[in-house]
Motif scaffolding. Structure first.
Motif, short mmCIF file in Angstrom:
data_model
loop_
_atom_site.label_atom_id
_atom_site.label_comp_id
_atom_site.label_asym_id
_atom_site.label_seq_id
_atom_site.Cartn_x
_atom_site.Cartn_y
_atom_site.Cartn_z
N VAL A 197 0.95 -1.18 -0.12
CA VAL A 197 0.14 0.03 0.06
C VAL A 197 0.72 1.34 0.10
N LYS A 198 0.62 2.07 -0.85
CA LYS A 198 1.32 3.57 -0.99
C LYS A 198 0.75 4.54 0.07
N GLU A 199 1.73 5.22 0.34
CA GLU A 199 1.22 6.26 1.59
C GLU A 199 0.83 7.52 0.67
N ARG A 200 -0.13 7.96 1.03
CA ARG A 200 -0.87 9.32 -0.02
C ARG A 200 -0.76 10.39 1.12
N PRO A 201 -0.77 11.62 0.39
CA PRO A 201 -0.47 12.95 1.36
C PRO A 201 -1.95 13.57 1.45
N PHE A 202 -2.77 12.83 1.73
CA PHE A 202 -4.07 13.40 1.72
C PHE A 202 -5.08 12.10 2.52
N ALA A 203 -5.89 12.54 3.26
CA ALA A 203 -6.84 11.68 4.00
C ALA A 203 -7.96 11.25 2.92
N ILE A 204 -8.19 9.79 3.05
CA ILE A 204 -9.11 9.22 2.24
C ILE A 204 -10.42 8.70 3.12
N ASN A 205 -11.70 8.96 2.61
CA ASN A 205 -12.85 8.61 3.56
C ASN A 205 -13.49 8.05 2.23
N LYS A 206 -13.94 6.64 2.66
CA LYS A 206 -14.49 5.64 1.64
C LYS A 206 -15.77 5.38 2.00
N PHE A 207 -16.82 5.48 0.94
CA PHE A 207 -18.44 5.31 1.38
C PHE A 207 -18.82 4.45 0.24
N ALA A 208 -19.78 3.71 0.40
CA ALA A 208 -20.46 2.93 -0.66
C ALA A 208 -22.05 2.80 -0.45
N ILE A 209 -22.61 2.92 -1.59
CA ILE A 209 -24.10 2.90 -1.63
C ILE A 209 -24.24 1.40 -1.75
N VAL A 210 -24.90 0.63 -0.93
CA VAL A 210 -25.28 -0.85 -0.99
C VAL A 210 -26.86 -0.78 -0.86
N PRO A 211 -27.65 -0.80 -2.03
CA PRO A 211 -29.14 -0.88 -2.06
C PRO A 211 -29.29 -2.41 -1.49
N PRO A 212 -30.71 -2.71 -1.04
CA PRO A 212 -31.16 -4.14 -1.02
C PRO A 212 -31.25 -4.81 -2.33
N ARG A 213 -31.09 -5.89 -2.51
CA ARG A 213 -30.91 -6.73 -3.77
C ARG A 213 -32.04 -6.45 -4.62
N GLU A 214 -33.23 -6.64 -4.02
CA GLU A 214 -34.53 -6.34 -5.10
C GLU A 214 -34.55 -4.74 -5.67
N GLU A 215 -34.28 -4.00 -4.67
CA GLU A 215 -34.17 -2.57 -5.24
C GLU A 215 -33.06 -2.22 -6.26
N MET A 216 -31.82 -2.88 -6.07
CA MET A 216 -30.73 -2.95 -7.06
C MET A 216 -31.04 -3.31 -8.33
N PHE A 217 -31.73 -4.54 -8.27
CA PHE A 217 -32.38 -5.08 -9.63
C PHE A 217 -33.25 -4.07 -10.31
N SER A 218 -34.11 -3.65 -9.68
CA SER A 218 -35.45 -2.95 -10.07
C SER A 218 -34.70 -1.53 -10.70
N ARG A 219 -33.75 -0.98 -9.85
CA ARG A 219 -33.01 0.21 -10.45
C ARG A 219 -32.12 -0.05 -11.87
N ILE A 220 -31.81 -1.36 -11.80
CA ILE A 220 -30.89 -1.65 -13.19
C ILE A 220 -31.76 -1.63 -14.19
N ASN A 221 -32.87 -2.55 -14.04
CA ASN A 221 -33.84 -2.75 -15.06
C ASN A 221 -34.26 -1.46 -15.50
N ARG A 222 -34.43 -0.44 -14.71
CA ARG A 222 -35.20 1.13 -14.99
C ARG A 222 -33.93 1.48 -15.89
N ARG A 223 -32.66 1.34 -15.43
CA ARG A 223 -31.64 2.10 -16.03
C ARG A 223 -31.36 1.86 -17.47
N VAL A 224 -31.56 0.46 -17.71
CA VAL A 224 -31.34 -0.01 -19.16
C VAL A 224 -32.54 0.53 -19.93
N GLU A 225 -33.78 0.58 -19.51
CA GLU A 225 -35.02 1.07 -20.19
C GLU A 225 -34.79 2.48 -20.50
N ALA A 226 -34.23 3.24 -19.53
CA ALA A 226 -33.89 4.66 -19.87
C ALA A 226 -32.93 4.83 -20.81
#
Length: 316
Positions: A197-226
């Motif tokens: 791991v390389k040292e970086r001269p700045f702080a890193i804050n990491k966040f991840a959006i994790v939808p429930p699986r059914e919501e994720m699948f629904s969003r994907i289907n709508r995204r493709v249609e759009a």
């Protein structure tokens, strides 16, 4: 994150600068959240998407729209020709050159996208690997075109069985890249991977959006249609003559190319795009589960901004 209490005062001052990572599976709302946060903090966004770097395919890569670009400055979007070679190592170098400029204008910068290797390249660094020559790329492309992915796999079984044992053997891009490195370096790709791991001269804050699986699948289907409503079919038809380029070896284009070949009707191709995008999203979630340093967010933008600011000790 490594401790920084041994750093000199100049570096500690630089650590007041913060890189905010926003990731998650496809169609989870990363771009909308990043824009809202950038507007709140008065900072700029770096796209961490291995396909958005290419020009001429904005719909299929869900690149930021002109309205989104007007709302918050974005970098690393649409700057490469479709036939250009690009890698996570080049992305790391480009972003590390860009960040001082962004930090000169704000204490914050946002790295937003779903290409986990690109995010890791910036946050952790990537091993020094040889630059792939045009002749080596052409050699590997010829193998792929003539023998398909099994031909690439067979070569790697000979040159780097250690890498093959832990690789995602269905990921054509990574398999080809591993073979390119083996051939270019003359040593196994696995021998060059230190994982340091390389040292970086700045702080890193990491966040991840994790939808429930059914919501994720629904969003994907709508995204493709759009995407289809926005003209994805016409965009794919325009680049169809270039279908063998690595930049187009991705979900969405591959299925529509098969439709153009006359193998699938359009409804079948659309259904396959939705299905294969869902498979890709599950792989992204699997990657995230292996990383313990992400703070999980919901798909609600207001709640997520509040959670980010609260975690960083900032006022909402």
């Amino acid at each position: 994150m490594p401790r920084h209490n041994h750093l000199n005062p100049t570096t500690l001052i630089r650590l007041q600068k913060k890189l905010i990572v926003i990731t998650g599976p496809t169609a989870s709302g990363k771009t909308s959240l990043a824009i809202a946060l950038a507007q709140h903090l008065g900072c700029e966004i770096i796209s961490a998407d291995s396909r958005q770097v290419f020009r001429d395919i904005p719909i299929g890569t869900a690149a930021p729209t002109q309205d989104e670009l007007n709302r918050a400055p974005h970098h690393m979007v649409g700057f490469l020709a479709l036939d250009a070679y690009y890698s996570a190592a080049q992305f790391e170098a480009d972003v590390m050159r860009l960040l001082p400029e962004l930090f000169s204008r704000s204490d914050y910068a946002i790295l937003c996208g779903g290409s986990m290797m690109y995010i890791d390249a910036v946050c952790r660094g990537i091993d020094e690997l040889p630059t792939i020559s045009a002749s080596t790329r052409a050699r590997c492309l010829t193998i792929l075109q003539n023998e398909g992915l099994p031909g690439i796999t067979d070569r790697l079984a000979e040159l780097d069985p250690a890498y093959l044992r832990q690789a995602d053997t269905q990921n054509t891009r990574r398999m080809v890249h591993a073979l390119e490195i083996c051939l270019q370096a003359g040593v196994p790709y696995s021998a060059l991977r230190t994982g340091r791991v390389k040292e970086r001269p700045f702080a890193i804050n990491k966040f991840a959006i994790v939808p429930p699986r059914e919501e994720m699948f629904s969003r994907i289907n709508r995204r493709v249609e759009a995407m289809m409503a926005e003209g994805f079919l016409e965009e794919a038809r325009r680049v169809y003559p270039l279908r063998n380029l690595n930049s187009l070896n991705t979900v969405g284009y591959k299925e529509l190319f098969i439709h153009f070949d006359g193998v699938w009707d359009l409804p079948t191709a659309i259904t396959r795009i939705q299905k294969n995008t869902r498979v890709f999203a599950k792989k992204q979630l699997t990657w995230l589960k292996k990383s313990a340093d992400y703070i999980t967010l919901s798909t609600d933008i207001d709640n997520s901004i509040h959670a980010i600011l609260n975690h960083m000790g900032l006022e909402a």
